[in-house]
Write a protein that holds these residues in place. Structure first.
Motif, mmCIF file in Angstrom:
data_model
loop_
_atom_site.group_PDB
_atom_site.id
_atom_site.type_symbol
_atom_site.label_atom_id
_atom_site.label_comp_id
_atom_site.label_asym_id
_atom_site.label_seq_id
_atom_site.Cartn_x
_atom_site.Cartn_y
_atom_site.Cartn_z
ATOM 1 N N ARG A 182 0.824 -1.205 0.000
ATOM 2 C CA ARG A 182 0.000 0.000 0.000
ATOM 3 C C ARG A 182 0.858 1.256 0.000
ATOM 4 O O ARG A 182 0.372 2.343 -0.290
ATOM 5 C CB ARG A 182 -0.931 0.006 1.215
ATOM 6 C CG ARG A 182 -2.013 -1.057 1.147
ATOM 7 C CD ARG A 182 -3.009 -0.908 2.263
ATOM 8 N NE ARG A 182 -2.400 -1.043 3.570
ATOM 9 C CZ ARG A 182 -2.512 -2.106 4.365
ATOM 10 N NH1 ARG A 182 -3.218 -3.148 3.966
ATOM 11 N NH2 ARG A 182 -1.934 -2.128 5.544
ATOM 12 N N ARG A 183 2.128 1.095 0.343
ATOM 13 C CA ARG A 183 3.071 2.213 0.373
ATOM 14 C C ARG A 183 4.456 1.660 0.048
ATOM 15 O O ARG A 183 4.745 0.507 0.340
ATOM 16 C CB ARG A 183 3.078 2.831 1.767
ATOM 17 C CG ARG A 183 3.709 4.197 1.794
ATOM 18 C CD ARG A 183 3.836 4.826 3.153
ATOM 19 N NE ARG A 183 2.703 4.715 4.036
ATOM 20 C CZ ARG A 183 2.750 5.012 5.330
ATOM 21 N NH1 ARG A 183 3.884 5.410 5.881
ATOM 22 N NH2 ARG A 183 1.702 4.898 6.083
ATOM 23 N N GLN A 184 5.309 2.510 -0.531
ATOM 24 C CA GLN A 184 6.672 2.112 -0.866
ATOM 25 C C GLN A 184 7.640 2.736 0.140
ATOM 26 O O GLN A 184 7.548 3.940 0.400
ATOM 27 C CB GLN A 184 7.045 2.591 -2.270
ATOM 28 C CG GLN A 184 6.203 1.965 -3.376
ATOM 29 C CD GLN A 184 6.499 0.491 -3.536
ATOM 30 O OE1 GLN A 184 7.642 0.081 -3.547
ATOM 31 N NE2 GLN A 184 5.461 -0.309 -3.675
ATOM 32 N N PRO A 185 8.569 1.966 0.667
ATOM 33 C CA PRO A 185 9.571 2.549 1.569
ATOM 34 C C PRO A 185 10.524 3.449 0.793
ATOM 35 O O PRO A 185 10.777 3.225 -0.395
ATOM 36 C CB PRO A 185 10.313 1.328 2.128
ATOM 37 C CG PRO A 185 10.062 0.229 1.151
ATOM 38 C CD PRO A 185 8.755 0.523 0.495
ATOM 39 N N ASP A 186 11.049 4.474 1.473
ATOM 40 C CA ASP A 186 12.046 5.319 0.823
ATOM 41 C C ASP A 186 13.372 4.559 0.738
ATOM 42 O O ASP A 186 13.523 3.469 1.299
ATOM 43 C CB ASP A 186 12.202 6.668 1.534
ATOM 44 C CG ASP A 186 12.698 6.552 2.976
ATOM 45 O OD1 ASP A 186 13.347 5.539 3.335
ATOM 46 O OD2 ASP A 186 12.453 7.478 3.755
ATOM 47 N N TYR A 187 14.333 5.145 0.017
ATOM 48 C CA TYR A 187 15.581 4.428 -0.231
ATOM 49 C C TYR A 187 16.342 4.141 1.058
ATOM 50 O O TYR A 187 16.895 3.049 1.216
ATOM 51 C CB TYR A 187 16.464 5.198 -1.222
ATOM 52 C CG TYR A 187 17.637 4.374 -1.677
ATOM 53 C CD1 TYR A 187 17.456 3.328 -2.583
ATOM 54 C CD2 TYR A 187 18.914 4.599 -1.181
ATOM 55 C CE1 TYR A 187 18.518 2.536 -2.991
ATOM 56 C CE2 TYR A 187 19.987 3.815 -1.586
ATOM 57 C CZ TYR A 187 19.786 2.790 -2.489
ATOM 58 O OH TYR A 187 20.841 2.003 -2.873
#
Length: 73
Positions: free
Chosen positions: A39-44
């Motif tokens: 549902r969400r992408q983690p940042d780098y």
């Protein structure tokens, strides 16, 4: 396999809870749940922390590159 499923599988292999992993990588348990359910992408930076904790490459976490699946001792 999607990114969230890979994170979930890595976590389950280490037999740790979402809360434990969330604390280790510096996010809330709710945020980790969003990552694992795509549902969400983690940042780098978060991806790097996940990869480092599980001793895999960021590329494996993102793309599932089979050459990077070896979890180092």
């Amino acid at each position: 396999m999607k990114l969230g499923k890979r994170i979930s599988e890595l976590r389950e292999r280490k037999q740790i809870t979402q809360g434990e992993l969330a604390q280790i990588i510096g996010v809330t348990r709710a945020a980790l749940s969003h990552y694992e359910n795509d549902r969400r992408q983690p940042d780098y930076d978060t991806l790097m922390k996940i990869a480092k904790f599980f001793s895999v490459s960021v590329e494996y976490v993102i793309e599932g590159n089979e050459n990077s699946t070896q979890i180092q001792g």
